[in-house]
Design an enzyme around this catalytic site. Sequence first.
Site, PDB file in Angstrom:
ATOM      1  N   ARG A 176     -17.831 -24.569  33.448  1.00  0.00           N
ATOM      2  CA  ARG A 176     -18.596 -23.402  32.520  1.00  0.00           C
ATOM      3  C   ARG A 176     -19.248 -23.953  31.121  1.00  0.00           C
ATOM      4  NH1 ARG A 176     -18.070 -22.125  36.692  1.00  0.00           N
ATOM      5  NH2 ARG A 176     -17.118 -20.068  37.516  1.00  0.00           N
ATOM      6  N   SER A 227     -16.310 -11.957  35.136  1.00  0.00           N
ATOM      7  CA  SER A 227     -14.726 -12.679  34.697  1.00  0.00           C
ATOM      8  C   SER A 227     -14.860 -12.856  33.252  1.00  0.00           C
ATOM      9  CB  SER A 227     -14.634 -14.035  35.678  1.00  0.00           C
ATOM     10  OG  SER A 227     -13.553 -14.591  35.192  1.00  0.00           O
ATOM     11  N   GLU A 297     -15.084 -16.439  28.129  1.00  0.00           N
ATOM     12  CA  GLU A 297     -16.386 -16.946  28.647  1.00  0.00           C
ATOM     13  C   GLU A 297     -17.414 -15.845  28.402  1.00  0.00           C
ATOM     14  OE1 GLU A 297     -16.933 -16.374  33.325  1.00  0.00           O
ATOM     15  OE2 GLU A 297     -15.817 -18.098  32.546  1.00  0.00           O
TER      16      GLU A 297
END
Length: 302
Positions: A176, A227, A297
């Site tokens: 990520r 997410s 995130e």
Amino acid sequence: MMRTSTLYARLKALDIPCREIVSMSNYTTMQVGGIAPVVAFVRNAEEMVTAVREAKNNGVKYAVIGNGSNTLFADDGYDGLVIVTTDMKKHSVEGNIIKADCGASLTRLAVAAQRASLTGLEFAYGIPGTVGGGVYMNAGAFGGSLSDVVVSSICYDAKNDVIRKFDREEHAFRYRESVYTHNPEYIILAIMLELKTGKMEEIVEKMNTNIRSRKEKQPLEYPSAGSVFKRPVGFYAGELIEQCGLKGYRIGGAEVSEKHAGFIINRGGATAEDVMRLIGHIKTKVFLEHSVELECEVEYFS
């Protein structure tokens, strides 16, 4: 506000599509967020570069978004220019190479690859974002990620007012993360992906399996930002949150999904504050019970 009004007039004069006083809830998948005074809908790299230059020349901060997944704007709004890239969506397939503008849909690129019997992008089928955002955060799923297939990318270095090209290794991909997450002045313009020749029926089956899994395990029936947390080393965020008994936990209109605890959904009328308070509660609870610090995130703009 005077600066943004001047910027809006300037962008209009340059024939760059833009609007004033725009609710960002209409441009994020969570469907929350306040007003941005100016939103530009750039159609190509030239318009992107021009919009950023004009913002800087007028002393206006700017944010670049794609499809608005993994994105949250404050309820008070964003006092600057928001640049939306979804009209920068051109892509082409040449042999085993896919070239795409930053605003091209990851799902559409996966379909384009499948039609050309190219394998390696099946994991992206169903990801609700753009390739630019995907490269920015090295998006991945089902054991694949963009770091596996990216050959190069072109960006505008807004700090130095130059166009840069990054080759595969220069992206510094990690989980990520990429060179872009650490250099916000680098604005992705275009991507080149390299895939492998595969068997059409196997590619289709893998894509169908992936999308079935998404529908079964993810709360696609509700607005969400995808997410919410990165996967902690040695754990899964959703499992930790579920073990804390937080499935269904709600603050205002924001709720931890009963279907997948790694998702926060908008059950109706959620505010950005609801979402941020819920994120904070989850992080505190998981740390107290598991001594694991969750990292968000989702990009937050205020």
